[in-house]
Design an enzyme around this catalytic site. Structure first.
Site, short mmCIF file in Angstrom:
data_model
loop_
_atom_site.label_atom_id
_atom_site.label_comp_id
_atom_site.label_asym_id
_atom_site.label_seq_id
_atom_site.Cartn_x
_atom_site.Cartn_y
_atom_site.Cartn_z
N ASP A 232 -9.64 0.93 -3.11
CA ASP A 232 -10.52 -0.07 -2.52
C ASP A 232 -11.68 -0.30 -3.48
O ASP A 232 -12.03 0.59 -4.27
CB ASP A 232 -11.04 0.39 -1.16
N GLU B 50 -15.75 -2.22 -3.99
CA GLU B 50 -16.92 -2.91 -3.45
C GLU B 50 -17.48 -3.78 -4.57
O GLU B 50 -17.39 -3.42 -5.76
CB GLU B 50 -17.97 -1.92 -2.96
N HIS C 36 -22.18 -2.95 1.99
CA HIS C 36 -21.87 -1.63 1.42
C HIS C 36 -23.09 -0.74 1.17
O HIS C 36 -22.95 0.45 0.87
CB HIS C 36 -21.06 -1.76 0.12
N ASP D 228 -13.03 4.07 2.47
CA ASP D 228 -12.07 3.06 2.93
C ASP D 228 -10.68 3.31 2.37
O ASP D 228 -9.67 3.07 3.05
CB ASP D 228 -12.56 1.66 2.54
N HIS E 152 -19.29 0.02 4.56
CA HIS E 152 -18.13 0.05 3.68
C HIS E 152 -18.43 0.98 2.50
O HIS E 152 -19.52 0.98 1.95
CB HIS E 152 -17.82 -1.35 3.16
#
Length: 235
Positions: A7, A9, A57, A155, A150
């Site tokens: 994942d 960000e 985030h 995640d 997040h």
């Protein structure tokens, strides 16, 4: 089979307009079972952090300014990824940012043939249902109470659990893990079926115990059956 669930960000939604990747989290799986190996990194985006992205985030530019640039640790990331399939939720987004960072430093982009999109899998399994990571965690009873904002590694860890459920549940992962372990064992030791392991002597052979009924038991059974009134088999 080795797979990497990952994942990212970012500073925004589109790398083509200057948005950058600021965090990546990766979880290694073999046979759909987590191995415990992970990769996690923050990156200095060399630009500002929009407030809308920071609200998602929680990564401020003051925090990220102290982190290395993507170019400074790209080799480390690529070594961890290897040539494994890459699993992500709405994978086109994450692939887009990862490849944009690689192209920015003159490296070959990762082939889209390696992409596994859990949103696409979930859409086929649960048509019409909510497909967010939160919704899928709820559906499969995966604890996400510690997910306040997040975070790429968190995640990815949640998505790894969701991915197992989307592709057959815990049982398939356990079966595949058992196959992997069996291969590793038999490549290093003699098969258990042959009675040896790591050079240790086999257990002594035992004859199977008799299980047939004795004449006395058969006679008692016939007496019991004869005493049943209005038995179906006697009609």
């Amino acid at each position: 089979m080795r797979e990497i669930v990952f994942d990212t960000e970012t500073t925004g939604l589109d790398p083509k307009t200057g948005d950058r990747m600021v965090e990546i989290g990766c979880v290694e799986m073999v046979g759909r079972v987590e191995t415990g190996r992970t990769y996690h990194a923050y990156y200095n985006p060399e630009r500002d952090m929009p407030s809308a992205a920071e609200a998602v985030h929680g990564l401020s530019i003051s925090f990220l300014e102290t982190k290395p640039k993507f170019s400074e640790s790209a080799d480390e990331l690529l070594e961890f990824l290897g040539d494994a399939p890459l699993v992500a939720h709405n994978a086109g987004f994450d692939f887009g940012f990862l490849n944009a960072e690689l192209e920015r430093i003159g490296r070959e982009p990762i082939s889209m043939d390696r992409m596994v999109d859990t949103v696409a899998i979930a859409r086929k399994r649960h048509p019409g249902a909510k497909l967010s990571l939160d919704a899928l965690c709820t559906r499969y009873g995966i604890d996400r109470s510690h997910r306040v904002k997040h975070g790429a590694l968190l995640d990815a860890e949640l998505l790894a659990q969701v991915y197992v459920e989307l592709t057959g549940g815990r049982q398939i992962g356990l079966e595949l893990a058992a196959e992997t372990i069996e291969v590793e064992i038999t490549s290093q030791t003699v098969s258990f079926e042959r009675g040896m392991s790591d050079g240790k002597p086999a257990r002594p052979h035992r004859e199977p115990r008799p299980h047939s009924a004795s004449p006395e038991e058969i006679a008692r059974h016939k007496e019991f059956i004869a005493g049943i009134e209005n038995a179906i088999w006697a009609r």
